[in-house]
Scaffold this active site. Sequence first.
Site, PDB file in Angstrom:
ATOM      1  N   ARG A  44       0.828  -1.214   0.000  1.00 34.65           N
ATOM      2  CA  ARG A  44       0.000   0.000   0.000  1.00 34.65           C
ATOM      3  C   ARG A  44       0.864   1.267   0.000  1.00 34.65           C
ATOM      4  O   ARG A  44       0.567   2.229  -0.707  1.00 34.65           O
ATOM      5  CB  ARG A  44      -0.912   0.000   1.226  1.00 34.65           C
ATOM      6  CG  ARG A  44      -1.880  -1.187   1.312  1.00 34.65           C
ATOM      7  CD  ARG A  44      -3.077  -1.023   0.396  1.00 34.65           C
ATOM      8  NE  ARG A  44      -4.044  -2.115   0.556  1.00 34.65           N
ATOM      9  CZ  ARG A  44      -5.004  -2.151   1.467  1.00 34.65           C
ATOM     10  NH1 ARG A  44      -5.139  -1.144   2.325  1.00 34.65           N
ATOM     11  NH2 ARG A  44      -5.829  -3.173   1.534  1.00 34.65           N
ATOM     12  N   ASP A 143     -16.843   8.265   6.986  1.00 40.19           N
ATOM     13  CA  ASP A 143     -15.704   7.350   6.964  1.00 40.19           C
ATOM     14  C   ASP A 143     -14.457   8.187   7.211  1.00 40.19           C
ATOM     15  O   ASP A 143     -14.459   9.401   6.968  1.00 40.19           O
ATOM     16  CB  ASP A 143     -15.610   6.623   5.620  1.00 40.19           C
ATOM     17  CG  ASP A 143     -14.831   5.320   5.727  1.00 40.19           C
ATOM     18  OD1 ASP A 143     -15.470   4.248   5.799  1.00 40.19           O
ATOM     19  OD2 ASP A 143     -13.582   5.369   5.760  1.00 40.19           O
TER      20      ASP A 143
END
Length: 281
Positions: A44, A143
């Site tokens: 990532r 979120d």
Amino acid sequence: MSENKPLDREFAYTSVHFNTARTTLYRLAGIKLADSKDAMVYSRLVRRIRTLKLAGFSAYFEHLLSHENEHQEFINALTTNQTAFFREPHHFEVLKQYLIDNPDTRRIWCAASSTGEEPYSIAIVVAEHFNSFKTPIEIIASDIDSGVLKKAEMGIYPLDRIDTVSDIRKKRFFHRGRGAQLGNVRVVPELKQMIKFIRINLLDSFWSLKTPIDVIFCRNVMIYFDKETQEVILKHMMNSLSEDGLYIAGHSENFNMFPQIITAVGQTTYRPVKGLMSAKT
């Protein structure tokens, strides 16, 4: 993990780098990464290193320290977003019954909306209850990951994402894509208008939400926090709920260790302990 640069890795990556990533994520978002996530962290973060044209992981963490605007990119990269329409379907039956039993319901919060499937599922249940897209209920979807919030606001999904949605709901709540969008579906504009998407970090001491909230969906999120952080967030949420409000958790979550805050009323459904609620409208 190895302290050396494996032949198949573009950048040197050591246990020090992995632990720096873990401690930084915990500090910024309260999320604890398991020891097994070292390969995920590499894959990532290496994308950010390439994007920023940095020399490697050490250079990236120096950049992260001196550039606050990279904090959100870092969080976005390391947070996992797994969701589906009407996932854990019994919860939506619970929501249906709650709306019937509580006609004064005014506010529902989806606290980990990811790419939007969950809040749109909530909105579908609400629209069906009122047989209208114009309802008195405010649906808030939040979120910590600003990237998935943008996807959620677009409301565009691969066609197979709605395989488990009934034909009646497909016809009423989704439009099939054409041309460049062939193979995708888009939620109808009226459904999108029912939802307000905002970024919220659950660790923040203040959430930009009107209270009290009647129903909170916060599913499979608390598992990423340690017990102390869970307690802080749960108390904040229970104080934000109406006295008869409902908290809907994920299938892998259990809060029996917090009997002073929250009490179970069904399968992964909870209510605040009586007398705890101190939220103001």
